[in-house]
Enzyme design. Sequence first.
Site, PDB file in Angstrom:
ATOM      1  CB  SER A  69      -0.966   0.005   1.177  1.00 15.14           C
ATOM      2  OG  SER A  69      -0.257  -0.077   2.389  1.00 15.14           O
ATOM      3  CG  HIS A 112       9.088 -10.449   7.173  1.00 15.97           C
ATOM      4  ND1 HIS A 112       7.726 -10.538   7.127  1.00 15.97           N
ATOM      5  CD2 HIS A 112       9.538 -10.926   5.991  1.00 15.97           C
ATOM      6  CE1 HIS A 112       7.359 -11.068   5.975  1.00 15.97           C
ATOM      7  NE2 HIS A 112       8.442 -11.309   5.254  1.00 15.97           N
ATOM      8  CB  ALA A 154      25.515 -14.940 -11.440  1.00 16.31           C
ATOM      9  CB  THR A 159      23.989  -4.424   1.207  1.00 20.00           C
ATOM     10  OG1 THR A 159      25.413  -4.295   1.120  1.00 20.00           O
ATOM     11  CG2 THR A 159      23.605  -5.892   1.331  1.00 20.00           C
ATOM     12  CE  LYS A 160      28.229  -0.945   2.652  1.00 20.75           C
ATOM     13  NZ  LYS A 160      29.608  -1.080   3.041  1.00 20.75           N
ATOM     14  NE  ARG A 174      35.600  -7.966  -3.295  1.00 18.02           N
ATOM     15  CZ  ARG A 174      35.329  -9.210  -3.683  1.00 18.02           C
ATOM     16  NH1 ARG A 174      34.113  -9.692  -3.534  1.00 18.02           N
ATOM     17  NH2 ARG A 174      36.249  -9.987  -4.218  1.00 18.02           N
TER      18      ARG A 174
END
Length: 182
Positions: A69, A112, A154, A159-160, A174
């Site tokens: 939403s 979560h 692959a 994460t950055k 990296r």
Amino acid sequence: MIARTLIEKIPSARWRVAEVISKTLYAKAFSNFGQGSVIVAPLKLGGLDRISIGNNVAVFEGAWLEAESAGSISIGTKTYIGHRVHIHAVGNVVIEENVMITDDVTISSGSHDSQNHNEIQTTGDIHLGRNVFVGEKAIILGGVTIGDNAVIGAGAVVTKDVPAGATVGGVPARVLTSSSNA
């Protein structure tokens, strides 16, 4: 010989059926559904009023596209979304034009809650620039921007932010190579 010919034709037949469904049903259900775009046998589609798909986008079997939403998904023109790709928007997910997302990729702007596992929360918006290539089984997490012409290896877990023209790989991802011509 006949059996082999029929079996080889089945994927083509599925594509033709998906074209009809895309033009008649999906075109009316999504926030925007571009001309020439096709979704073949999705696993799940949710929050369609918050999903915009550009022209000539191909989404293959088993894809899961869901916008919660507070989230939205925008997929640019001439983008390829491979088999079993999972795009989950708790925040916003923007995929620019001419992006190649290969099989079994996860792109998720949510996680979560650590106390209540039934609750989801945003981890930040995700932005994939133009001409990005995402390798098989890569994972792109919330709060990440991937620059134009970048390559995600692959199995990488991104994460950055990834600079334009860079190639990244590994867990966590990296920079392996960078390009000044991005």
